[in-house]
Design a protein around this motif. Structure first.
Motif, PDB file in Angstrom:
ATOM      1  N   LEU A  30      -5.483  27.202   7.868  1.00  0.00           N
ATOM      2  CA  LEU A  30      -5.337  28.000   9.082  1.00  0.00           C
ATOM      3  C   LEU A  30      -4.258  27.429  10.007  1.00  0.00           C
ATOM      4  O   LEU A  30      -3.472  28.185  10.597  1.00  0.00           O
ATOM      5  CB  LEU A  30      -6.674  28.080   9.818  1.00  0.00           C
ATOM      6  N   GLU A  31      -4.200  26.114  10.143  1.00  0.00           N
ATOM      7  CA  GLU A  31      -3.186  25.514  11.014  1.00  0.00           C
ATOM      8  C   GLU A  31      -1.784  25.820  10.503  1.00  0.00           C
ATOM      9  O   GLU A  31      -0.870  26.099  11.282  1.00  0.00           O
ATOM     10  CB  GLU A  31      -3.406  24.002  11.103  1.00  0.00           C
ATOM     11  N   ALA A  32      -1.608  25.806   9.174  1.00  0.00           N
ATOM     12  CA  ALA A  32      -0.305  26.124   8.608  1.00  0.00           C
ATOM     13  C   ALA A  32       0.076  27.580   8.876  1.00  0.00           C
ATOM     14  O   ALA A  32       1.269  27.919   8.907  1.00  0.00           O
ATOM     15  CB  ALA A  32      -0.303  25.843   7.107  1.00  0.00           C
ATOM     16  N   TRP A  79       2.154  16.595  12.370  1.00  0.00           N
ATOM     17  CA  TRP A  79       1.186  15.602  12.831  1.00  0.00           C
ATOM     18  C   TRP A  79       0.378  16.220  13.971  1.00  0.00           C
ATOM     19  O   TRP A  79       0.946  16.752  14.924  1.00  0.00           O
ATOM     20  CB  TRP A  79       1.894  14.340  13.312  1.00  0.00           C
ATOM     21  N   LEU A  80      -0.950  16.127  13.872  1.00  0.00           N
ATOM     22  CA  LEU A  80      -1.836  16.821  14.800  1.00  0.00           C
ATOM     23  C   LEU A  80      -2.790  15.833  15.460  1.00  0.00           C
ATOM     24  O   LEU A  80      -3.171  14.820  14.857  1.00  0.00           O
ATOM     25  CB  LEU A  80      -2.646  17.887  14.048  1.00  0.00           C
ATOM     26  N   PRO A  81      -3.216  16.107  16.686  1.00  0.00           N
ATOM     27  CA  PRO A  81      -4.226  15.251  17.323  1.00  0.00           C
ATOM     28  C   PRO A  81      -5.506  15.239  16.500  1.00  0.00           C
ATOM     29  O   PRO A  81      -5.886  16.255  15.898  1.00  0.00           O
ATOM     30  CB  PRO A  81      -4.450  15.924  18.682  1.00  0.00           C
ATOM     31  N   ASP A  82      -6.170  14.106  16.484  1.00  0.00           N
ATOM     32  CA  ASP A  82      -7.398  13.951  15.702  1.00  0.00           C
ATOM     33  C   ASP A  82      -8.529  13.496  16.622  1.00  0.00           C
ATOM     34  O   ASP A  82      -8.427  12.455  17.266  1.00  0.00           O
ATOM     35  CB  ASP A  82      -7.182  12.924  14.590  1.00  0.00           C
ATOM     36  N   ALA A  83      -9.582  14.299  16.695  1.00  0.00           N
ATOM     37  CA  ALA A  83     -10.706  13.981  17.585  1.00  0.00           C
ATOM     38  C   ALA A  83     -11.986  13.687  16.815  1.00  0.00           C
ATOM     39  O   ALA A  83     -13.075  13.696  17.396  1.00  0.00           O
ATOM     40  CB  ALA A  83     -10.939  15.135  18.562  1.00  0.00           C
ATOM     41  N   ASN A  96       0.856  -1.188   0.000  1.00  0.00           N
ATOM     42  CA  ASN A  96       0.000   0.000   0.000  1.00  0.00           C
ATOM     43  C   ASN A  96       0.891   1.236   0.000  1.00  0.00           C
ATOM     44  O   ASN A  96       1.560   1.525   0.994  1.00  0.00           O
ATOM     45  CB  ASN A  96      -0.912   0.009   1.239  1.00  0.00           C
ATOM     46  N   ALA A  97       0.903   1.935  -1.125  1.00  0.00           N
ATOM     47  CA  ALA A  97       1.720   3.148  -1.239  1.00  0.00           C
ATOM     48  C   ALA A  97       1.036   4.175  -2.130  1.00  0.00           C
ATOM     49  O   ALA A  97       1.692   5.014  -2.730  1.00  0.00           O
ATOM     50  CB  ALA A  97       3.093   2.805  -1.796  1.00  0.00           C
ATOM     51  N   GLY A  98      -0.295   4.110  -2.206  1.00  0.00           N
ATOM     52  CA  GLY A  98      -1.026   4.950  -3.145  1.00  0.00           C
ATOM     53  C   GLY A  98      -1.402   6.312  -2.631  1.00  0.00           C
ATOM     54  O   GLY A  98      -1.914   7.134  -3.385  1.00  0.00           O
ATOM     55  N   VAL A  99      -1.158   6.597  -1.339  1.00  0.00           N
ATOM     56  CA  VAL A  99      -1.497   7.893  -0.754  1.00  0.00           C
ATOM     57  C   VAL A  99      -0.221   8.497  -0.198  1.00  0.00           C
ATOM     58  O   VAL A  99       0.405   7.929   0.708  1.00  0.00           O
ATOM     59  CB  VAL A  99      -2.560   7.751   0.350  1.00  0.00           C
ATOM     60  N   GLU A 100       0.157   9.637  -0.732  1.00  0.00           N
ATOM     61  CA  GLU A 100       1.470  10.213  -0.398  1.00  0.00           C
ATOM     62  C   GLU A 100       1.633  10.458   1.097  1.00  0.00           C
ATOM     63  O   GLU A 100       2.678  10.179   1.673  1.00  0.00           O
ATOM     64  CB  GLU A 100       1.663  11.511  -1.174  1.00  0.00           C
ATOM     65  N   ARG A 101       0.579  10.973   1.754  1.00  0.00           N
ATOM     66  CA  ARG A 101       0.719  11.329   3.174  1.00  0.00           C
ATOM     67  C   ARG A 101       0.812  10.104   4.080  1.00  0.00           C
ATOM     68  O   ARG A 101       1.101  10.234   5.266  1.00  0.00           O
ATOM     69  CB  ARG A 101      -0.433  12.230   3.605  1.00  0.00           C
ATOM     70  N   TYR A 102       0.561   8.899   3.539  1.00  0.00           N
ATOM     71  CA  TYR A 102       0.704   7.677   4.333  1.00  0.00           C
ATOM     72  C   TYR A 102       2.066   7.008   4.133  1.00  0.00           C
ATOM     73  O   TYR A 102       2.366   6.002   4.778  1.00  0.00           O
ATOM     74  CB  TYR A 102      -0.362   6.645   3.944  1.00  0.00           C
ATOM     75  N   ARG A 103       2.884   7.524   3.233  1.00  0.00           N
ATOM     76  CA  ARG A 103       4.057   6.759   2.800  1.00  0.00           C
ATOM     77  C   ARG A 103       5.139   6.653   3.861  1.00  0.00           C
ATOM     78  O   ARG A 103       6.019   5.792   3.756  1.00  0.00           O
ATOM     79  CB  ARG A 103       4.615   7.350   1.510  1.00  0.00           C
ATOM     80  N   VAL A 142      -3.829  10.630  15.326  1.00  0.00           N
ATOM     81  CA  VAL A 142      -3.123  11.803  14.817  1.00  0.00           C
ATOM     82  C   VAL A 142      -3.255  11.800  13.298  1.00  0.00           C
ATOM     83  O   VAL A 142      -3.412  10.743  12.676  1.00  0.00           O
ATOM     84  CB  VAL A 142      -1.627  11.798  15.213  1.00  0.00           C
ATOM     85  N   HIS A 143      -3.218  12.979  12.693  1.00  0.00           N
ATOM     86  CA  HIS A 143      -3.253  13.055  11.246  1.00  0.00           C
ATOM     87  C   HIS A 143      -2.245  14.085  10.758  1.00  0.00           C
ATOM     88  O   HIS A 143      -1.889  15.022  11.483  1.00  0.00           O
ATOM     89  CB  HIS A 143      -4.658  13.392  10.726  1.00  0.00           C
ATOM     90  N   LEU A 144      -1.802  13.907   9.540  1.00  0.00           N
ATOM     91  CA  LEU A 144      -0.784  14.775   8.958  1.00  0.00           C
ATOM     92  C   LEU A 144      -1.440  15.907   8.194  1.00  0.00           C
ATOM     93  O   LEU A 144      -2.317  15.674   7.349  1.00  0.00           O
ATOM     94  CB  LEU A 144       0.112  13.977   8.014  1.00  0.00           C
ATOM     95  N   ASN A 145      -1.045  17.136   8.498  1.00  0.00           N
ATOM     96  CA  ASN A 145      -1.443  18.282   7.687  1.00  0.00           C
ATOM     97  C   ASN A 145      -0.379  18.465   6.612  1.00  0.00           C
ATOM     98  O   ASN A 145       0.735  18.906   6.901  1.00  0.00           O
ATOM     99  CB  ASN A 145      -1.549  19.545   8.538  1.00  0.00           C
ATOM    100  N   PRO A 146      -0.683  18.139   5.353  1.00  0.00           N
ATOM    101  CA  PRO A 146       0.345  18.249   4.319  1.00  0.00           C
ATOM    102  C   PRO A 146       0.783  19.691   4.078  1.00  0.00           C
ATOM    103  O   PRO A 146       1.872  19.931   3.548  1.00  0.00           O
ATOM    104  CB  PRO A 146      -0.325  17.663   3.070  1.00  0.00           C
ATOM    105  N   ASP A 147      -0.065  20.669   4.458  1.00  0.00           N
ATOM    106  CA  ASP A 147       0.310  22.070   4.256  1.00  0.00           C
ATOM    107  C   ASP A 147       1.399  22.518   5.217  1.00  0.00           C
ATOM    108  O   ASP A 147       2.235  23.365   4.876  1.00  0.00           O
ATOM    109  CB  ASP A 147      -0.919  22.980   4.429  1.00  0.00           C
TER     110      ASP A 147
END
Length: 805
Positions: free
Chosen positions: A600-602, A423-427, A169-176, A414-419
């Motif tokens: 906004l986070e960026a 890595w940020l907390p995810d609720a 599985n390598a089809g989503v850049e932010r998961y690589r 947690v999730h990655l903000n590509p901008d």
């Protein structure tokens, strides 16, 4: 056939992955992306094959914490086929001197055709035509046919037909940055003269997968057998076929593949089944006949025609096509839900969200047995939902925001903000409204199908346990003399906490509260509908008491709904105290601000501070409930809310929505249909463009947006045609845009196969002959009984009459 195909000319490296998603072929059991057979995963292409319900979990360390991610697994590539002419290099369309190149997806037959020609450095001209499908009748079967024509030369063709077991599985850049090797190769071998087999097993879930291929060659009028040479390079196995080419005489190579997993029924074990099936299957053309027939039967049930806008009609058919490739009659009996991005890519890791809220209406009124199967998927996960509720100190069943194999919560922590690269907390797991979607779909399925057996035996248990959950988390607020729901996240998703708060969650999301009132009322009504014996069984099994049921009724009448001072429903308690956003300034700085939270986070800011939504939240109430139904709910809750405030509420939130989700345009097209028809049409056409034009900038390459695709059909049917199933009658109240000409579609209501035709404000409904009892059809205050084989007509005004009828 015009309006029934999608074609791409030439190769565009920047758009190839989007095209591969949109040219996926599938059958509800598995799907294979539309990559070239010779392609490998690189910066341009991404081959992928995914089987419904096939998941595996891997563990990583992210931002100092251990993170487990469960993913839909990319399986070994059965499509892998390469061509070599003479002693030259392996053919690659991306570097070949092409004279023509077209890829066409035949929506009517479910076939992807690739037609190309090239002239090499020696001036020799060659044409290659490839056709493929995932068989819609034989769900375990895929097939690829390659025809090569040496137009003005003779020589040797080598065809390398293999199974490539080295998939990841390598089809989503932010998961690589995270682990993607989900499979362990257990067996890879060449078998007899033209077949090969690869067996793999998922490394955590221990699911055995077997794939087999058979490759054969047919020359036009020449019976000479090709030379077969086995290929065995680790987990890559198959054959090189050496075939003489003569000028003007085409050579056709047929590759047939089978796929089985340990989840399958009626098999001894996957490898044996894969080989047995392969040995009994006919050739490509015979398989194609049966595959085409299966698609023809599906289109008869799912037909939709728009009179004047063929481009819109084609996009709508593409949406229906991909819906049916993800969930079809082959899904019935599988333990599979509705993956948000279809079986077309790896975004959201193939997880199941609340998307069936938008998908099931299209299925319930066309393929009710498929809708029932998907509701069964939720019923099998009722124990996991009960445990999840118990873990937070609640009763009943709490369905997860994201789930995969077993119904446990699989939302990321947690999730990655590509901008920003952070890595940020995810609720977002606090979106408790998923259970409301499940209960709503159970009720709507019953209304449309009349399937009391399902409602009584399984549906009621889900509805009652979901009602119990919401009843148990409702807190009494003495100051308001009302019940509240605290610490949740609404459909908007941007607002996951109050500004500056350490604890995630917001209070009294209006959508969640109002739909909870709807649910508790339905639960009470459902209990009264149950046969006495079943009522007693469920009451005993669930421990339902008269006191708890009485509490549900009390909560349903005293839930708190926040309002602005001007009477607009507030998205949640405290929303009115948030800051207004400088929308113009942000657009000037960034252009595309759909994902406002990332932007906004960026910048070092926080979307929680603002009156800003990713997608419809309050407006979801107008999408799911009629104005009369919502008015009744509000009245019973004790609020003087009037439907006349709906346009004002729509305008308020429309001005504060970034449309960061494709679902946003679906809902806005729906809620604007009555008051702003032209605006509604604009949003509807935007829905149709969402994946075809990749309006979110690269997300389509990671999989289709299935809920938006199904939602476009739902908007057409439920909103523009005004179709509702309630009160033991089929209701129609069309607001169909005249600029689109007539609308005609097929649907199913309580076992009646119907054709609905709308032109202007005239409505015709025809029923297929059969032995069913007549049904009641209502339209704009008129009512008629429709018998099998009959027709009812609602003429409307003179200017809306159908010409010539």
């Amino acid at each position: 056939m015009p309006g029934w195909s999608v074609a791409y000319d030439g190769i565009d490296p920047e758009k190839e992955r989007i095209r591969e998603t949109l040219c996926t072929v599938g059958n509800g059991y598995f799907a294979t992306r539309g990559s070239a057979p010779e392609a490998v995963a690189d910066a341009v292409h991404y081959p992928g094959t995914y089987a419904a319900g096939c998941y595996n979990a891997l563990t990583d360390t992210v931002a100092g914490r251990e993170v487990v991610n469960e993913s839909m697994v990319n399986l070994p590539d059965w499509l892998a086929t390469r061509l070599r002419f003479g002693d030259g290099p392996w053919f690659d369309a991306g570097s070949a001197p092409l004279t023509s190149y077209r890829q066409t997806l035949d929506l009517r037959r479910g076939v992807l055709v690739r037609d190309l020609a090239f002239r090499d450095a020696d001036g020799r001209s060659t044409r290659i035509v490839q056709r493929r499908f995932a068989h819609m009748e034989f769900e375990h079967v895929g097939a690829l046919q390659t025809t090569v024509l040496a137009e003005d030369w003779s020589g040797t063709l080598t065809v390398r037909s293999v199974l490539d077991g080295e998939s990841a599985n390598a089809g989503v850049e932010r998961y690589r940055e995270l682990s993607g090797r989900h499979l362990r190769v257990e067996r890879a071998e060449v078998l007899d003269g033209d077949t090969a087999l690869v067996e793999t097993e998922t490394v955590q879930s221990r699911l055995r997968i077997a794939q087999a291929i058979r490759t054969r060659v047919a020359r036009d009028g020449d019976g000479r057998a090709p030379e077969f040479r086995p290929v065995a390079d680790g987990s890559l196995v198959g054959h090189d076929l050496i075939v003489p080419l003569e000028a003007g005489r085409p050579v056709t190579v047929e590759k047939t593949a089978t796929l089985f997993t340990g989840h399958d029924r009626a098999i001894s074990e996957p490898a044996e089944a894969a080989m047995d099936w392969l040995g009994r299957l006919d050739g490509f053309d015979a398989l194609l006949v049966r595959h085409t027939r299966a698609w023809r039967h599906l289109w008869q049930r799912c037909r939709v025609d728009l009179g004047r806008d063929e481009e819109a009609a084609e996009a709508l058919r593409l949406h229906v096509f991909h819906l049916l490739q993800t969930v079809s009659p082959n899904t019935v009996g599988l333990d599979a839900g509705v993956p948000a991005r279809g079986l077309h890519g790896e975004a959201y890791r193939g997880h199941v969200f609340w998307d069936e809220l938008f998908v099931l209406p299209a299925l319930t009124t066309r393929l009710p047995h498929v809708a029932r199967s998907l509701l069964g998927y939720r019923h099998r996960r009722l124990p996991a939902a009960r445990w999840a509720a118990r873990d937070i100190g609640a009763r009943g069943a709490m369905y997860p925001w994201q789930s995969g194999a077993d119904g446990a919560e699989t939302s990321q922590s947690v999730h990655l903000n590509p901008d920003s690269g952070r890595w940020l907390p995810d609720a977002t797991h606090l979106q408790r409204h998923v259970g409301l979607a499940v209960a709503y779909n159970v009720w709507q399925y019953y209304q449309a199908s009349g399937d009391r057996e399902f409602l009584v035996e399984r549906g009621a248990e889900m509805v009652l346990e979901i009602a119990r959950f919401f009843g148990s988390i409702a807190c009494y607020d003495h100051a308001r003399d009302r019940f509240t729901l605290r610490g949740v996240v609404g459909p908007d998703e941007f607002h996951t906490r109050y500004p500056g708060a350490e604890t995630p969650g917001i209070d009294d999301n209006a959508y969640t509260n109002v739909m909870t009132a709807w649910l508790l009322e339905r639960a009470g009504a459902l209990l009264k509908m149950l046969p006495t014996a079943r009522h007693a069984e469920l009451s005993e099994a669930l421990g339902l008491t008269a006191e708890e049921i009485e509490l549900w009724g009390h909560v349903a009448q005293r839930l708190y709904v926040p309002f602005h001072d001007d009477g607009v429903i507030s998205q949640f308690a405290g929303y009115d105290k948030l800051d207004e956003l400088d929308w113009a300034g942000l657009r000037a700085r960034h252009g595309d601000i759909r994902r406002l939270d990332r932007v906004l986070e960026a910048e070092g800011d926080d979307v929680n501070r603002y009156k800003a939504s990713k997608q419809a939240d309050v407006l979801m109430l107008f999408y799911l409930l009629s104005a009369d139904e919502l008015h009744g709910l509000m009245r019973r809750l004790g609020y003087p809310w009037e439907p006349s405030s709906i346009p004002r509420t729509i305008e308020y939130y429309l001005a504060r929505t970034s449309h960061g989700s494709t679902l946003s345009t679906v809902v806005h097209a729906s809620v604007l249909a009555r008051s702003h028809r032209r605006e509604a049409l604009r949003y509807f056409l935007e829905v149709l463009r969402s994946d075809v034009a990749d309006v979110q900038g690269g997300t389509t390459a990671e999989g289709v947006h299935l809920a938006a695709m199904a939602g476009s059909l739902d908007v057409l049917q439920r909103c523009f045609a005004g179709v509702e199933t309630r009160g033991d009658a089929l209701h129609l109240d069309p607001f169909w845009p005249a600029e689109l000409g007539h609308l005609e579609f097929t649907m199913n209501y309580r076992e009646h196969a119907l054709t609905v035709r709308i032109n202007g404000d005239r409505v015709l409904v025809d029923a297929v002959p059969g032995g069913h009892a007549p049904i009641r059809v209502r339209c704009r205050g008129e009512s008629a009984l429709l018998a099998p084989g009959g027709r009812v007509a609602f003429p409307g005004s003179a200017e809306g009459a159908l010409a010539g009828q």
